[in-house]
Design a protein around this motif. Structure first.
Motif, PDB file in Angstrom:
ATOM      1  N   ALA A   1       0.812  -1.225   0.000  1.00 19.58           N
ATOM      2  CA  ALA A   1       0.000   0.000   0.000  1.00 19.58           C
ATOM      3  C   ALA A   1       0.842   1.270   0.000  1.00 19.58           C
ATOM      4  O   ALA A   1       0.313   2.363   0.202  1.00 19.58           O
ATOM      5  N   ASN A   2       2.134   1.153  -0.255  1.00 20.17           N
ATOM      6  CA  ASN A   2       2.972   2.348  -0.412  1.00 20.17           C
ATOM      7  C   ASN A   2       2.680   3.065  -1.729  1.00 20.17           C
ATOM      8  O   ASN A   2       3.001   4.236  -1.873  1.00 20.17           O
ATOM      9  N   ASP A   3       2.103   2.356  -2.688  1.00 20.67           N
ATOM     10  CA  ASP A   3       1.760   2.952  -3.984  1.00 20.67           C
ATOM     11  C   ASP A   3       0.290   3.338  -4.067  1.00 20.67           C
ATOM     12  O   ASP A   3      -0.241   3.529  -5.158  1.00 20.67           O
ATOM     13  N   ILE A   4      -0.369   3.445  -2.925  1.00 13.53           N
ATOM     14  CA  ILE A   4      -1.773   3.862  -2.895  1.00 13.53           C
ATOM     15  C   ILE A   4      -1.835   5.239  -2.233  1.00 13.53           C
ATOM     16  O   ILE A   4      -1.885   5.363  -1.007  1.00 13.53           O
ATOM     17  N   PRO A   5      -1.809   6.296  -3.064  1.00 10.95           N
ATOM     18  CA  PRO A   5      -1.866   7.646  -2.499  1.00 10.95           C
ATOM     19  C   PRO A   5      -3.255   7.937  -1.942  1.00 10.95           C
ATOM     20  O   PRO A   5      -4.269   7.524  -2.504  1.00 10.95           O
ATOM     21  N   VAL A   6      -3.285   8.601  -0.814  1.00  4.60           N
ATOM     22  CA  VAL A   6      -4.549   8.989  -0.184  1.00  4.60           C
ATOM     23  C   VAL A   6      -4.400  10.404   0.358  1.00  4.60           C
ATOM     24  O   VAL A   6      -3.290  10.922   0.476  1.00  4.60           O
TER      25      VAL A   6
END
Length: 193
Positions: A66-71
């Motif tokens: 989830a490091n490549d899931i920007p929020v």
């Protein structure tokens, strides 16, 4: 050792996963034939890895954990490390959002462990990773989602339980390791000074 692979070579991936590194470092912590400094390093890794494995996105493959899931986090796009990503929200964001210092966290977690009669259980590092993967899948959001109070209210109790279990399980591992070493040492002792 991996068959057909030279120990320490670039191809040596043995124990290259947290699931394998936990028992490896536990063995080193309890190995009294090792130098004290080596055992201390193994203990540091063991504490780190057991903690990491209880954070769901350390055991989740999608988007590099989830490091490549920007929020966005409560409407903010940037954190102190750059842009928010879901992994960082679970590592620090939701914990910081609770506005507790270390002493408050400790007191609250100890009370919850006692109130819930929480125990470490019989699982191992594979079980813990599987638990984390399931939680990560449930808590997953689409890229660009806003992590808001409703998300925090739902998942902060999950984080608290994961912290509690990580502590209990680490203690159980260490107690079992030292008890086994003490039993082995006693069995080898012939009773002479």
């Amino acid at each position: 050792m991996q068959p057909g692979v030279t120990l320490g070579s670039k191809a040596d991936k043995w124990r290259d996963c947290v699931v394998d590194r936990i028992p490896y470092n536990l063995e080193r912590v309890g190995d009294t034939s090792l130098d004290t400094a080596d055992r201390a390093v193994a203990l540091k890794f063991l504490v780190h890895f057991v903690g990491d494995e209880h954070q769901p996105y350390h055991a989740y493959g999608l988007g590099r954990g989830a490091n490549d899931i920007p929020v966005t986090f409560f409407g903010e796009e940037k954190s102190k490390w750059g842009h928010h990503e879901l992994h960082e929200v679970w590592d620090d964001g939701l914990i910081d959002h609770a506005h507790r210092d270390d002493a408050q966290w400790l007191a609250m977690l100890e009370k919850q462990i006692a109130d819930k009669h929480l125990e470490a259980g019989d699982g191992d590092s594979v079980t813990w990773a599987t638990e984390s993967q399931a939680i990560g899948g449930e808590a997953l959001v689409l890229p660009g989602a806003n992590i808001d109070q409703a998300y925090a209210d739902k998942y902060l109790p999950v984080i608290e339980t994961r912290l509690e279990l990580a502590g209990l399980r680490l203690a159980k591992l260490l107690n079992a390791s030292f008890a086994a070493k003490k039993k082995a040492a006693t069995a080898n002792d012939d009773g002479r000074p």
